[in-house]
Motif scaffolding. Structure first.
Motif, PDB file in Angstrom:
ATOM      1  N   UNK A   1       0.298  55.006  63.539  1.00  0.00           N
ATOM      2  CA  UNK A   1       0.253  54.434  62.070  1.00  0.00           C
ATOM      3  C   UNK A   1       0.217  53.421  61.743  1.00  0.00           C
ATOM      4  N   UNK A   2       1.014  52.419  61.988  1.00  0.00           N
ATOM      5  CA  UNK A   2       0.812  50.850  62.078  1.00  0.00           C
ATOM      6  C   UNK A   2      -0.582  50.237  62.527  1.00  0.00           C
ATOM      7  N   UNK A   3      -0.907  50.290  63.977  1.00  0.00           N
ATOM      8  CA  UNK A   3      -1.872  49.555  64.206  1.00  0.00           C
ATOM      9  C   UNK A   3      -3.522  50.527  63.504  1.00  0.00           C
ATOM     10  N   UNK A   4      -3.139  51.880  63.400  1.00  0.00           N
ATOM     11  CA  UNK A   4      -4.885  52.069  62.421  1.00  0.00           C
ATOM     12  C   UNK A   4      -4.187  51.071  60.432  1.00  0.00           C
TER      13      UNK A   4
ATOM     14  N   UNK B   1      -7.393  48.903  59.454  1.00  0.00           N
ATOM     15  CA  UNK B   1      -7.602  49.514  57.960  1.00  0.00           C
ATOM     16  C   UNK B   1      -7.591  47.920  57.312  1.00  0.00           C
ATOM     17  N   UNK B   2      -6.383  47.415  56.810  1.00  0.00           N
ATOM     18  CA  UNK B   2      -6.603  45.767  56.577  1.00  0.00           C
ATOM     19  C   UNK B   2      -7.626  44.523  56.824  1.00  0.00           C
ATOM     20  N   UNK B   3      -8.005  44.844  58.183  1.00  0.00           N
ATOM     21  CA  UNK B   3      -8.494  43.901  58.564  1.00  0.00           C
ATOM     22  C   UNK B   3     -10.619  44.380  58.503  1.00  0.00           C
ATOM     23  N   UNK B   4      -9.943  45.453  58.136  1.00  0.00           N
ATOM     24  CA  UNK B   4     -11.949  46.214  57.930  1.00  0.00           C
ATOM     25  C   UNK B   4     -11.780  45.734  56.562  1.00  0.00           C
ATOM     26  N   UNK B   5     -11.289  46.231  55.699  1.00  0.00           N
ATOM     27  CA  UNK B   5     -11.486  45.991  54.135  1.00  0.00           C
ATOM     28  C   UNK B   5     -11.856  44.201  54.110  1.00  0.00           C
ATOM     29  N   UNK B   6     -11.137  43.645  54.699  1.00  0.00           N
ATOM     30  CA  UNK B   6     -11.089  41.776  55.040  1.00  0.00           C
ATOM     31  C   UNK B   6     -12.228  41.633  55.035  1.00  0.00           C
TER      32      UNK B   6
END
Length: 332
Positions: A138-141, A145-150
């Motif tokens: 879950x932490x990796x996901x 997700x944060x990196x992808x949004x940025x």
């Protein structure tokens, strides 16, 4: 069941293949091994395996078995040509594709195999992952997700800037084009100052640009240009009507009458079909012709009121090699 390859003379070969057991992750099911069947239309040479089986099954001689297989192959090809498919019980389905080639779809359950008899499918769900592994996942996901949004925000901002620059260039281009058009119109419509030879300056507006849109009434003898154009249009309409009449006459001549015919070739191109018909005419077979039927071009011979009469003619002409592989077909 005892042989992995059976060749049907003049048609193709059926080959058995072993398929290993597989695991379906979606359903959590283990599927047992099986044997399936494939088809190769290039295997047409008689290896005597099927013929010997006919001899033992029907208690007939070897030549009679060969003749019986040839008749059944001819019936199978005729059924495929008329219906487009043929189902072999517990084996698969044969079909004819748009190019006239045979395609085979094996039975999904496979063929009966004594060595694999009794093996069935069973379900076994995957083991649940440990709690620690779940938290790490879950932490990796979340990080992904944060990196992808940025990254998506940066890409969208760059794309927006590029669109603004492109729109600005287009606006400047159209503005320059509009200015050039206005300047050209003003230059062409301004009055031209001319001298009449007596020191007097006259002004005249250039109206040459209006000539193409003014009515043309120039006289050629006693006929106007409008009459000439009208006659040309009438001639064009008469020529088109003649062409339409010729097309309708051709279609009427090619109308298909109901009955039965003998098919000599199927799924051939127009050039090959016409060449084949011309060759048959040279050999004295004047009833041969090209026929478009059920979406394919065929070379056929004769037209008969019943299937019996058509089969009788085919048997009489069996000495010709063209009729050896022919079959009777109903024309609706």
């Amino acid at each position: 069941m005892d042989n992995d390859c059976v060749i049907v003379p003049g048609f193709g070969g059926f080959m058995a293949h072993y398929v290993s057991a597989v695991y379906d992750q979606a359903d959590g099911t283990f599927l047992p091994p099986k044997r399936t069947v494939g088809f190769n239309p290039k295997l047409t040479i008689n290896d005597s395996l099927l013929t010997q089986s006919y001899v033992e099954a029907y208690d007939i001689s070897y030549p009679d078995a060969c003749k019986r297989i040839e008749e059944e192959v001819r019936e199978l090809k005729g059924h495929l040509e008329n219906e487009g498919f043929y189902e072999l019980t517990d084996i698969g389905v044969l079909r004819v594709n748009s190019e006239g080639h045979y395609e085979f779809s094996p039975c999904e359950a496979g063929i009966l195999t004594p060595s694999l008899y009794g093996l069935g499918a069973f379900e076994m769900g995957a083991l649940a992952p440990a709690v620690k592994e779940t938290q790490e996942g879950e932490a990796s996901a979340s990080a992904v997700a944060v990196l992808t949004a940025t990254q998506n925000a940066d890409i969208e901002e760059a794309a927006s800037e590029e669109r603004d620059k492109r729109d600005a260039r287009l606006i400047a281009l159209w503005r320059n084009v509009a200015v050039a058009c206005i300047a050209l119109i003003v230059f062409l419509l301004l009055p031209t100052r001319l001298s009449n030879g007596q020191g007097v300056i006259e002004s005249r507006v250039n109206t040459d640009l209006l000539q193409p849109v003014l009515p043309q009434q120039k006289m050629f003898g006693e006929k106007t240009v409008g009459e000439t154009v009208k006659r040309a249009n009438v001639k064009a309409l008469i020529q088109k009507a003649k062409q339409d009449s010729a097309v309708k006459a051709t279609r009427t001549a090619q109308a298909v009458e109901a009955g039965y015919t003998i098919v000599l070739a199927s799924h051939v191109s127009r050039v090959n079909a016409e060449a084949y018909v011309q060759k048959l005419h040279q050999r004295g077979l004047d009833s041969a012709k090209v026929l478009m039927l059920r979406g394919s071009r065929k070379v056929v011979y004769g037209r008969y009121p019943s299937a019996h009469e058509a089969q009788k003619v085919r048997n009489q002409l069996a000495s010709h090699e063209e009729f050896a592989q022919g079959w009777v077909m109903e024309v609706k």
